[in-house]
Scaffold this motif. Sequence first.
Motif, PDB file in Angstrom:
ATOM      1  N   THR A 594       0.805  -1.225   0.000  1.00 44.28           N
ATOM      2  CA  THR A 594       0.000   0.000   0.000  1.00 44.28           C
ATOM      3  C   THR A 594       0.838   1.274   0.000  1.00 44.28           C
ATOM      4  O   THR A 594       0.313   2.353  -0.283  1.00 44.28           O
ATOM      5  N   ALA A 650      -6.559   1.606   0.566  1.00 46.51           N
ATOM      6  CA  ALA A 650      -5.529   2.491   1.118  1.00 46.51           C
ATOM      7  C   ALA A 650      -5.472   3.803   0.351  1.00 46.51           C
ATOM      8  O   ALA A 650      -5.323   4.889   0.942  1.00 46.51           O
ATOM      9  N   ARG A 665      -1.526   0.311   7.502  1.00 45.96           N
ATOM     10  CA  ARG A 665      -2.178  -0.996   7.448  1.00 45.96           C
ATOM     11  C   ARG A 665      -1.855  -1.724   8.748  1.00 45.96           C
ATOM     12  O   ARG A 665      -0.700  -1.877   9.112  1.00 45.96           O
ATOM     13  N   PHE A 671      -7.153  -1.116   8.792  1.00 47.69           N
ATOM     14  CA  PHE A 671      -6.276   0.046   8.845  1.00 47.69           C
ATOM     15  C   PHE A 671      -6.506   0.756  10.168  1.00 47.69           C
ATOM     16  O   PHE A 671      -7.583   0.673  10.768  1.00 47.69           O
TER      17      PHE A 671
END
Length: 744
Positions: A594, A650, A665, A671
Motif C-alpha cells: 500500500t 488504502a 495498514r 487500517f
Amino acid sequence: MRPQTDPALAQALRPGGVRSVFQPIVELDTGRVVAHEALARGPQGSSLERPDLLFAAAREAGLLAELDEACRIAAFEGATRHGVLAPLALFVNVEPEVLDTAPLDELLAIAEAAPGTLRVVLEITERALAARPAELLRTVARVRELGWGIALDDVGADPMSLAFMPLLRPDVVKLDLRLVQERPGPAIAQIMNAVNAYAQATGAAVLAEGIEDDRHLAMAKALGATLGQGWLFGRPSAVPGTDRPAGALPPPTPESGDGSSQDSPFGCLPTGTPLRRAPKSLLIELSKQLEREAMRLGETCVVAATFQEARHFTPSTIQRYRDLVERTGFVCALGEGLPVEPLPGLRGAHLSPADPVRGEWDVVVLAPHFSVALLARDLGTTGPDLEREFEYALTYDRDVAVLAARSLIGRVAPGAGPAATPCLARPASDQPATPHAAELLGDNVLVRRALEATPSGVCLVDVRLPDQPLVYVNPAFERLAGLDREELLGRNCRFLQGPDTDPGALARIRDAVAAGEECRVVLLNHRGAERYPWYNELHLAPVTDESGTVVQYIGVQVDVTERVEAERALQQERDRAQTYLQRIQELAVTDPLTGLPTRAYLQEQIETSLWNARAGGHSVALVVLAVDDVATVEAQHGPAAAEDLMAAAAERLRARLRHGDLVARWTRDSFVVVLPGLTPAAAGPEAQRVRDGLVEAVRGPVVVDGCPVVVGASAGISCFPADADDVAGLLAAADRAAGRLPAR
C-alpha cells in the motif's frame, strides 16, 4: 642564432637537389586520370630522402620557405618534362608556415614563370588561413587570376577546415584519409554532411585520399567522393603512369571578389535589401543571440565582428568572446584602437577612421549548415550611447554572409587594412618569431634528453605570440596528443579540447595565464584524428625572462583516465549503495503493497502523539477501519485480488485524510488512522466525522480481476484520554466500537 645547416639539407636546397614523384588522381566512376599530385623527395640515398625528415630538418633550420620554393620548382619542371600538361592538372602543396612568412611576390613569380600548358591546383590547409587569413585570401585571389585552382587539403583532420570552406571556396575538397580507412562514427558523419552540402552548393569536386583497396573505394563512394587517390590507383612514381585513360577536372570556380576590397560588410547587402532602424541597445541583444548560435555550432564555426571603437570592447564583451574563442573555430574582432590580439586566441585589427567599417556594427556567423549576418550602419544620432540609432539588416543569405566575413577577415592581419599592399609580410622586428627547439633548449644535451625521456607530456607555449602557440613538445606529449610534432607546433592547445570539456577548468586556466600564475587542473582532452577522449592532469607554470615578465608557460600533462574512471566507478557504487540503503530503510517503515507506514512504525508515532498530548493537554483519536469481504474476494479470485482490494482501499483513505493525520495498514484486512492534536471537547465529534467520511470513501465498487466488487467497511473510534491512556487500550477500545471485540 640559427643552428648550422645539415649537409644533407644543404644538398637538397641546391638546384636539382629536390625531386618530385607523381601520384595519379582518378575519377572514381570511370577510372580516368584527371590529375597528378607532385610529392617532394630529398636527394636519393641521403638521410633526408623521406619528405617528413626533409621538411622537419628545414623547419628546424629555419629554411622551410627555401625548401618549399625548391619543391614547387621541381614539381613544375618534372610535370613539364613528363607531359603532365593540360587538360591534366598538377596538384602542388604549399606549407602553411610559408604562406605566413614568405613574400607573396616569390610565390607569384613561380606561378608566372610556369609554362602556360601547366594547369595547377594549389593545395592549402586550414592552418594557413587560421595563421594569417587576410594574406591568404589575397594570395588565393591573385592565384585564381592566374587560372590556378584551389584545393583544401586534409578536410576532416581538424574541424576548422569545415568552418573555412565557404571563405576559401576551394574547387577541390580533399578528405583526410582516415575518413575512408576508419570505422564510420558521428564525427565522420558530421564532416560528410558539411562537405556534401558545400559540394552540392558550389559544384566543387570531393577527393578521397588513402584508397588502398576495394573496401576503401566503396567507402569513398559512399561518402560522396567523385575523385580518388591512393595505392589502389598507383603509388608515387618518378615517371607518371600512362596505363589509364586521361580525363579533365572541371574548370576552377570563377570568383567575383576576394573580400579584401575597400567595400564594407554593409556594402555587401544587395540593392533593395529592406533596412530597419534600431537603437544600439537592440543591436547588443541581437549580437548576443548570434554569439549564442555560434557557441551552439561549435568548432566548425567562424565569427567575425566589429566594435567601432576599442572602448566598446567592454569587460562583459571580453568574457563572452573568451567563451567564443574556446568553443568555436575562429573568431576575429575589429575596431579603432583594437590590438592584434585583444585576448588570447582572438584575432584583432585596428580600423582607421577613414575605413568605412569604422562606422558599422557587424556580426557574421558562418558554419557548414548555417550562416547569418547582422550588418548595421551608424546613423550619427546624438544622445546616450545605448540610444544611438543604426540602420541594419539581419540576413541569412549565405552569399552575403560569406562576402561580409571575407571583407572583415581581409582586414585582420597587422598592416592589412583596406589600402594595404597585398603581401605576405614577414613578422615585424620587435615581434618574437616562433623559436625552434634547438633555440629553446640550446646545446644542453642532458636537458633535451631528460625532456625526451620523461613519461609525462611536456610542452612550451609562447604567450607573446598571437594565439599563444605550442613552440616545443616532447615525445610523450606527441603520444598523449596522438599527433606528430609537425602537426602540433604552432597551434593553440585548445584543439585538444572538445564540447564536453569542463568550462570551469578552462576558465581556471584562462584566469591563471592572464594573472601569470601557475595552475593545476584535470580536464577532458581528445587524442588524435579519431578524437579519443582521455583525462589530462595538467600542471601549468609561468616562465619569465630576465625582467620577470612572463614569456612562456610550461605544461606538464599526465594521462589520469584510469584514475578518473576508477574514482567515478567508486562514486557510482557509493551512490548505488546509498540508494539501496535508503530503499532498505524505506521498506523497514513502509508496507510494500500500500505504500503506507508499517504497524511498528505507526505504533511509535502513536506513542509520540500521546506523549505530546500529555505535555500539551491535547487529545488524540484513533479510528480502526475494517474492510469487509476480503476473505470472500480471496476465496473467489485469489490472494492477489485481495491485495488489490486493500491497495485500492488504502488509496481512498489517503485521499480523505487531513494534513498531519497518520494512516497505516494494521492487519490483513484493517487500517488504523491516528488523529493527533485535537482539543478534548472536540475530539469525539471530530473523530466521528472523520470515521464516517472514511467509511463512505472505502465503500463502493472496486474492479477486482476485471469484475466490479461492492466493498463494505466497519469502523470504530477511541479517544485519549477519555477511553484509554496508552496505545493498547486505545486500540482495544476502537476495536470494540467497530464490533471486532466483545464489549466489556
